[in-house]
Design a protein around this motif. Structure first.
Motif, PDB file in Angstrom:
ATOM      1  N   MET A   1      -7.756 -21.666   6.784  1.00 41.46           N
ATOM      2  CA  MET A   1      -8.389 -20.356   6.902  1.00 41.46           C
ATOM      3  C   MET A   1      -7.403 -19.332   7.466  1.00 41.46           C
ATOM      4  SD  MET A   1     -11.260 -19.167   6.062  1.00 41.46           S
ATOM      5  CE  MET A   1     -11.702 -17.441   6.013  1.00 41.46           C
ATOM      6  N   SER A   2      -6.610 -19.772   8.479  1.00 40.12           N
ATOM      7  CA  SER A   2      -5.676 -18.806   9.075  1.00 40.12           C
ATOM      8  C   SER A   2      -4.599 -18.425   8.063  1.00 40.12           C
ATOM      9  CB  SER A   2      -5.051 -19.397  10.329  1.00 40.12           C
ATOM     10  OG  SER A   2      -4.242 -20.507   9.978  1.00 40.12           O
ATOM     11  N   ALA A   3      -4.205 -19.402   7.223  1.00 44.90           N
ATOM     12  CA  ALA A   3      -3.211 -19.092   6.198  1.00 44.90           C
ATOM     13  C   ALA A   3      -3.778 -18.074   5.212  1.00 44.90           C
ATOM     14  CB  ALA A   3      -2.822 -20.373   5.459  1.00 44.90           C
ATOM     15  N   PHE A   4      -5.062 -18.265   4.890  1.00 48.30           N
ATOM     16  CA  PHE A   4      -5.743 -17.351   3.969  1.00 48.30           C
ATOM     17  C   PHE A   4      -5.733 -15.928   4.523  1.00 48.30           C
ATOM     18  CE2 PHE A   4      -9.684 -15.387   2.419  1.00 48.30           C
ATOM     19  CZ  PHE A   4      -9.544 -15.590   1.064  1.00 48.30           C
ATOM     20  N   LEU A   5      -6.149 -15.798   5.815  1.00 48.20           N
ATOM     21  CA  LEU A   5      -6.198 -14.470   6.425  1.00 48.20           C
ATOM     22  C   LEU A   5      -4.798 -13.869   6.557  1.00 48.20           C
ATOM     23  CD1 LEU A   5      -8.954 -14.934   9.135  1.00 48.20           C
ATOM     24  CD2 LEU A   5      -9.089 -13.711   6.974  1.00 48.20           C
ATOM     25  N   ALA A   6      -3.825 -14.726   6.878  1.00 47.36           N
ATOM     26  CA  ALA A   6      -2.458 -14.236   6.999  1.00 47.36           C
ATOM     27  C   ALA A   6      -1.974 -13.655   5.678  1.00 47.36           C
ATOM     28  CB  ALA A   6      -1.548 -15.379   7.440  1.00 47.36           C
ATOM     29  N   LEU A   7      -2.377 -14.309   4.600  1.00 47.93           N
ATOM     30  CA  LEU A   7      -1.965 -13.841   3.273  1.00 47.93           C
ATOM     31  C   LEU A   7      -2.613 -12.490   2.954  1.00 47.93           C
ATOM     32  CD1 LEU A   7      -0.153 -14.934   1.141  1.00 47.93           C
ATOM     33  CD2 LEU A   7      -2.089 -16.031   0.049  1.00 47.93           C
ATOM     34  N   VAL A   8      -3.908 -12.359   3.289  1.00 50.00           N
ATOM     35  CA  VAL A   8      -4.583 -11.072   3.077  1.00 50.00           C
ATOM     36  C   VAL A   8      -3.886  -9.987   3.880  1.00 50.00           C
ATOM     37  CG1 VAL A   8      -6.744  -9.818   3.376  1.00 50.00           C
ATOM     38  CG2 VAL A   8      -6.799 -12.182   2.624  1.00 50.00           C
ATOM     39  N   ARG A   9      -3.593 -10.308   5.166  1.00 48.93           N
ATOM     40  CA  ARG A   9      -2.959  -9.315   6.041  1.00 48.93           C
ATOM     41  C   ARG A   9      -1.582  -8.930   5.495  1.00 48.93           C
ATOM     42  NH1 ARG A   9      -2.902 -12.129  10.945  1.00 48.93           N
ATOM     43  NH2 ARG A   9      -5.126 -12.531  10.670  1.00 48.93           N
ATOM     44  N   ARG A  10      -0.832  -9.929   5.058  1.00 46.63           N
ATOM     45  CA  ARG A  10       0.509  -9.670   4.511  1.00 46.63           C
ATOM     46  C   ARG A  10       0.433  -8.703   3.318  1.00 46.63           C
ATOM     47  NH1 ARG A  10       2.643 -11.768  -0.082  1.00 46.63           N
ATOM     48  NH2 ARG A  10       4.911 -11.836  -0.291  1.00 46.63           N
ATOM     49  N   ASP A  11      -0.502  -8.975   2.397  1.00 49.47           N
ATOM     50  CA  ASP A  11      -0.594  -8.129   1.200  1.00 49.47           C
ATOM     51  C   ASP A  11      -1.048  -6.721   1.554  1.00 49.47           C
ATOM     52  OD1 ASP A  11       0.215 -10.241  -0.325  1.00 49.47           O
ATOM     53  OD2 ASP A  11      -1.208  -9.801  -1.939  1.00 49.47           O
ATOM     54  N   LEU A  12      -1.946  -6.604   2.533  1.00 48.89           N
ATOM     55  CA  LEU A  12      -2.385  -5.271   2.955  1.00 48.89           C
ATOM     56  C   LEU A  12      -1.214  -4.495   3.539  1.00 48.89           C
ATOM     57  CD1 LEU A  12      -5.886  -5.934   4.557  1.00 48.89           C
ATOM     58  CD2 LEU A  12      -5.358  -4.803   2.401  1.00 48.89           C
ATOM     59  N   LYS A  13      -0.402  -5.178   4.368  1.00 45.51           N
ATOM     60  CA  LYS A  13       0.765  -4.516   4.968  1.00 45.51           C
ATOM     61  C   LYS A  13       1.734  -4.073   3.874  1.00 45.51           C
ATOM     62  CE  LYS A  13       1.108  -6.658   9.524  1.00 45.51           C
ATOM     63  NZ  LYS A  13       1.649  -7.885  10.133  1.00 45.51           N
ATOM     64  N   SER A  15       1.158  -3.360   0.826  1.00 38.80           N
ATOM     65  CA  SER A  15       0.695  -2.239   0.009  1.00 38.80           C
ATOM     66  C   SER A  15       0.742  -0.941   0.790  1.00 38.80           C
ATOM     67  CB  SER A  15      -0.720  -2.514  -0.493  1.00 38.80           C
ATOM     68  OG  SER A  15      -1.629  -2.339   0.555  1.00 38.80           O
ATOM     69  N   ALA A  16       0.691  -1.017   2.132  1.00 39.97           N
ATOM     70  CA  ALA A  16       0.690   0.209   2.930  1.00 39.97           C
ATOM     71  C   ALA A  16       2.105   0.726   3.155  1.00 39.97           C
ATOM     72  CB  ALA A  16       0.011  -0.053   4.273  1.00 39.97           C
ATOM     73  N   VAL A  18       6.490   1.121   2.444  1.00 39.78           N
ATOM     74  CA  VAL A  18       7.320   1.703   1.384  1.00 39.78           C
ATOM     75  C   VAL A  18       7.389   0.756   0.186  1.00 39.78           C
ATOM     76  CG1 VAL A  18       9.635   2.506   0.816  1.00 39.78           C
ATOM     77  CG2 VAL A  18       8.667   2.957   3.074  1.00 39.78           C
ATOM     78  N   GLY A  19       7.175   1.296  -1.008  1.00 44.55           N
ATOM     79  CA  GLY A  19       7.244   0.467  -2.202  1.00 44.55           C
ATOM     80  C   GLY A  19       5.893  -0.095  -2.598  1.00 44.55           C
ATOM     81  N   GLY A  20       4.911  -0.003  -1.727  1.00 43.84           N
ATOM     82  CA  GLY A  20       3.580  -0.486  -2.069  1.00 43.84           C
ATOM     83  C   GLY A  20       2.815   0.589  -2.833  1.00 43.84           C
ATOM     84  N   SER A  21       1.719   0.160  -3.470  1.00 45.07           N
ATOM     85  CA  SER A  21       0.978   1.151  -4.260  1.00 45.07           C
ATOM     86  C   SER A  21      -0.414   1.371  -3.673  1.00 45.07           C
ATOM     87  CB  SER A  21       0.885   0.691  -5.710  1.00 45.07           C
ATOM     88  OG  SER A  21       0.298  -0.583  -5.769  1.00 45.07           O
ATOM     89  N   GLY A  22      -0.509   1.240  -2.332  1.00 46.05           N
ATOM     90  CA  GLY A  22      -1.798   1.302  -1.660  1.00 46.05           C
ATOM     91  C   GLY A  22      -2.688   2.466  -2.056  1.00 46.05           C
ATOM     92  N   TRP A  23      -2.215   3.683  -1.899  1.00 42.42           N
ATOM     93  CA  TRP A  23      -3.102   4.826  -2.116  1.00 42.42           C
ATOM     94  C   TRP A  23      -2.935   5.441  -3.494  1.00 42.42           C
ATOM     95  CZ3 TRP A  23      -6.995   5.370   1.079  1.00 42.42           C
ATOM     96  CH2 TRP A  23      -6.908   4.714   2.312  1.00 42.42           C
ATOM     97  N   LEU A 103      -9.232  -4.415  -1.632  1.00 44.79           N
ATOM     98  CA  LEU A 103      -9.378  -3.566  -0.440  1.00 44.79           C
ATOM     99  C   LEU A 103      -8.527  -2.307  -0.558  1.00 44.79           C
ATOM    100  CD1 LEU A 103      -9.402  -6.170   2.478  1.00 44.79           C
ATOM    101  CD2 LEU A 103     -11.289  -4.758   1.678  1.00 44.79           C
ATOM    102  N   THR A 104      -7.414  -2.384  -1.316  1.00 41.97           N
ATOM    103  CA  THR A 104      -6.573  -1.198  -1.425  1.00 41.97           C
ATOM    104  C   THR A 104      -6.855  -0.383  -2.677  1.00 41.97           C
ATOM    105  OG1 THR A 104      -4.883  -2.562  -2.448  1.00 41.97           O
ATOM    106  CG2 THR A 104      -4.662  -2.128  -0.097  1.00 41.97           C
ATOM    107  N   THR A 105      -7.546  -0.951  -3.683  1.00 38.89           N
ATOM    108  CA  THR A 105      -7.860  -0.122  -4.864  1.00 38.89           C
ATOM    109  C   THR A 105      -9.366   0.065  -5.041  1.00 38.89           C
ATOM    110  OG1 THR A 105      -7.752  -2.055  -6.296  1.00 38.89           O
ATOM    111  CG2 THR A 105      -5.780  -0.709  -6.164  1.00 38.89           C
ATOM    112  N   GLY A 106     -10.119  -1.035  -5.135  1.00 38.11           N
ATOM    113  CA  GLY A 106     -11.551  -0.928  -5.440  1.00 38.11           C
ATOM    114  C   GLY A 106     -12.349  -0.253  -4.346  1.00 38.11           C
ATOM    115  N   LEU A 107     -12.174  -0.725  -3.108  1.00 37.70           N
ATOM    116  CA  LEU A 107     -12.968  -0.195  -2.000  1.00 37.70           C
ATOM    117  C   LEU A 107     -12.732   1.307  -1.774  1.00 37.70           C
ATOM    118  CD1 LEU A 107     -15.005  -0.946   0.193  1.00 37.70           C
ATOM    119  CD2 LEU A 107     -13.084  -1.418   1.718  1.00 37.70           C
ATOM    120  N   PRO A 108     -11.471   1.781  -1.729  1.00 34.94           N
ATOM    121  CA  PRO A 108     -11.283   3.235  -1.572  1.00 34.94           C
ATOM    122  C   PRO A 108     -11.969   4.037  -2.679  1.00 34.94           C
ATOM    123  CG  PRO A 108      -9.213   2.100  -1.267  1.00 34.94           C
ATOM    124  CD  PRO A 108     -10.181   1.074  -1.718  1.00 34.94           C
ATOM    125  N   LEU A 109     -11.952   3.495  -3.917  1.00 36.73           N
ATOM    126  CA  LEU A 109     -12.608   4.220  -5.010  1.00 36.73           C
ATOM    127  C   LEU A 109     -14.100   4.357  -4.744  1.00 36.73           C
ATOM    128  CD1 LEU A 109     -11.087   2.755  -8.295  1.00 36.73           C
ATOM    129  CD2 LEU A 109     -10.262   4.609  -6.880  1.00 36.73           C
TER     130      LEU A 109
END
Lengths: 221, 248
Positions: A1-13, A15-16, A18-23, A103-109
Motif C-alpha cells: 500500500m505504501s508503495a502504491f501511495l508513493a507512486l501516486v505521490r511521485r506522479d503528482l510531483k 506533473s506539477a 518543470v516538464g510536467g503537464s499538470g495544468w 487527479l491532474t486532468t480529470g478532477l480539475p476539469l
C-alpha cells in the motif's frame, strides 16, 4: 500500500514540476470552450443548449493531453523496469499512475466545469449536472486512455496514433455523460438512469483499463 | 492435429491446395447469388429496384462483424499460445474487415439517398458501423506503426480484444442515443419477416460473400507468411554481409 501511495505521490510531483503537464489539460479545456463560440457565433441560447456537449467534448480531448507520456516517460528513463520488478503487481502500478493522471486532468476539469459553464451560459442546474457527470465519467476516459498509452509506450511520436486508438472507445462515455447532463435539465429521462450507466461504464473500464494496460506493458517488453 | 496443420510450412502446403477450390466455390455461389438477386428476386413494391442494393449491403454488414470476430479469435490465439499463424491471421483479417465495413457504409449511403432522401443520417446502426470502421482503422494504424511483427501482433491483439469488449457497449449506447433505422428483420425470435423470394437470394449472396472473404483471407495469410520469410531472409543476409565485412 505504501508503495502504491508513493507512486501516486511521485506522479503528482512530476506533473506539477518543470516538464510536467499538470495544468495544461485545464488550459486546453478553456481553449476548446473559447473556440466553439467563435465557430458557432455568440448566440447565448444556442450555446446554453449545447453547453454540456461542448464541455464534455472539451473534457474528452483534454484527457488526451499528457496521456502519451503516461508510461512512455517511465519507459524511456528505465523507471518502468523498476516498477515491473517491484513486488507491487503491475496492475496496481497502472492504477496508481492512472489515479495520479486523473487527479491532474480529470478532477480539475470537473471542478472547473461550473466556471467554464458561465462562458456558455449554463444555469445552476446545468453546471451542477456537468460537474457531477464529469466527476463520474472522466475516470472512464483515463482508464480507456491508459490502455492506449500502454500500447504506444514504446512508439516514438505515439501521440497521434494514441488518439486514433482510444477516441472511438470513448464514445459510450461521451454519450451517457452528455445525456445525463441534459436529462438533469429536464426531459423525459430521469437524471439517475444515464448517470447509473455512466457509473457502470467507469467501473467496467476500471477493470478492463488496468488489466489491459498491464497486459500491454508486459507484452511490450 | 491442429498444431500440425498450423505449422506455417504445412499451412502453405494445404492452403495452396485448398485455395483454388475455395475460389471456385466463391465464384459459383457469388454467380448464383448475383443471378438470383438480379433476375429471380422481385422488385420491392415500395422500394422498387433499389431493394437489390440489399443483396450487397446486408452480406457486407455481416462480414464486417464476422471478420472482427475472426480477428478476436486470432487475437486470443496470439496472446495465449503466441502462435505465429494466429498473428498472421489477425493481420490478414483487418484490411478485409475494414473493406467490408466501408462497402456496407457506401452501399448504405447509396440506398439511403432514394429511400430516406439523404446519404447519411446519424441513426444508431449507421453510427455503430461508422465506429466499427474507426476501430478497424485504428487497428490497421497500429499494425503499421510497430516494426517488429510479433510485438505488433501482441499489441494489436490487446487492442482488438478491448475493442471487442467495447463494441457491444458502443452499440448499446448508440441505440440509446438515437434510433431511426428499421429493426432487425432476418434474425428474429418469431422467424424472418422478409419474403422467401427475397430471403433465399440474400442467403445465397451471404454465403457467396463469406466464401469470398475466406478466400481473400487465406490468400492474404499466405502473402503475409511469405512476407515474413522475406523479412527474415533479408535480416539474415544483412547479418552475413556484416560478418563478412568485419572478417575482411
Amino acid at each position: 500500500m505504501s508503495a502504491f501511495l508513493a507512486l501516486v505521490r511521485r506522479d503528482l510531483k512530476l506533473s506539477a514540476r518543470v516538464g510536467g503537464s499538470g495544468w495544461l489539460g485545464l488550459v486546453f479545456f478553456l481553449m476548446i470552450v473559447t473556440l466553439v463560440p467563435f465557430g458557432l457565433g455568440p448566440d447565448l441560447n444556442l450555446l446554453s443548449r449545447i453547453g454540456p456537449a461542448i464541455l464534455w467534448i472539451g473534457a474528452v480531448l483534454a484527457t488526451l493531453i499528457g496521456l502519451d507520456r503516461l508510461f512512455q516517460a517511465d519507459e524511456e528513463d528505465g523507471s518502468l523496469d523498476l516498477m515491473t520488478a517491484s513486488p507491487l503487481p503491475l496492475e496496481l502500478v497502472v492504477l496508481a499512475k492512472v489515479i495520479a493522471h486523473w487527479l491532474t486532468t480529470g478532477l480539475p476539469l470537473a471542478l472547473a466545469a461550473p466556471l467554464f459553464g458561465l462562458l456558455v451560459a449554463l444555469d445552476g442546474v446545468g453546471m451542477a449536472a456537468v460537474s457531477v457527470t464529469l466527476l463520474v465519467g472522466t475516470p472512464a476516459l483515463t482508464f480507456i486512455g491508459a490502455v492506449g498509452a500502454a500500447l504506444t509506450a514504446t512508439i516514438r511520436r505515439g501521440g497521434l496514433i494514441l488518439a486514433i486508438l482510444v477516441l472511438p472507445l470513448m464514445i459510450p462515455t461521451l454519450i451517457f455523460g452528455v445525456s445525463a447532463a441534459n436529462a438533469a435539465r429536464g426531459g423525459d429521462i430521469p437524471f439517475g438512469t444515464p448517470l447509473m450507466i455512466l457509473a457502470a461504464i467507469t467501473l467496467v473500464t476500471a477493470v478492463v483499463g488496468t488489466v489491459g494496460a498491464a497486459l500491454a506493458l508486459r507484452q511490450g517488453e | 492435429m491442429l498444431t500440425k496443420l498450423a505449422n506455417p510450412s504445412t499451412f502453405l502446403r494445404w492452403s495452396g491446395a485448398l485455395l483454388p477450390w475455395l475460389a471456385g466455390l466463391t465464384v459459383a455461389t457469388l454467380g448464383i447469388g448475383l443471378w438470383m438477386a438480379w433476375f429471380v428476386a422481385p422488385a420491392d413494391y415500395q422500394q422498387g429496384e433499389t431493394i437489390r442494393i440489399m443483396y450487397i449491403h446486408v452480406p457486407a454488414a455481416w462480414l464486417a462483424l464476422f471478420l472482427y470476430a475472426m480477428m478476436s479469435a486470432s487475437a486470443i490465439g496470439t496472446l495465449v499460445w503466441r502462435h505465429p499463424l494466429a498473428d498472421v491471421s489477425q493481420k490478414a483479417a483487418a484490411p478485409i474487415g475494414a473493406a467490408f465495413t466501408l462497402v456496407c457504409l457506401i452501399t448504405g449511403a447509396l440506398w439511403g439517398k432514394p429511400m430516406w432522401g439523404t446519404y447519411w443520417v446519424w441513426d444508431a446502426r449507421l453510427t455503430s458501423v461508422l465506429v466499427l470502421f474507426l476501430v478497424y482503422a485504428g487497428i490497421i494504424a497500429l499494425w503499421r506503426t510497430i516494426e517488429d511483427p510479433s510485438r505488433a501482433a501482441r499489441a494489436v491483439a490487446i487492442l482488438t480484444l478491448v475493442g471487442a469488449l467495447n463494441l457491444p457497449i458502443v452499440k448499446f449506447s448508440v441505440d440509446w442515443w438515437n434510433t431511426l433505422h428499421q429493426p432487425a428483420s432476418v434474425f428474429r425470435m418469431d422467424g424472418p419477416t422478409i419474403y422467401p423470394t427475397m430471403l433465399y437470394p440474400l442467403l445465397v449472396m451471404a454465403l457467396g460473400v463469406t466464401f469470398l472473404a475466406l478466400t481473400m483471407h487465406m490468400y492474404a495469410m499466405r502473402t503475409e507468411v511469405y512476407r515474413r520469410r522475406v523479412r527474415t531472409l533479408s535480416i539474415l543476409e544483412a547479418e552475413r554481409l556484416d560478418e563478412r565485412r568485419l572478417a575482411a
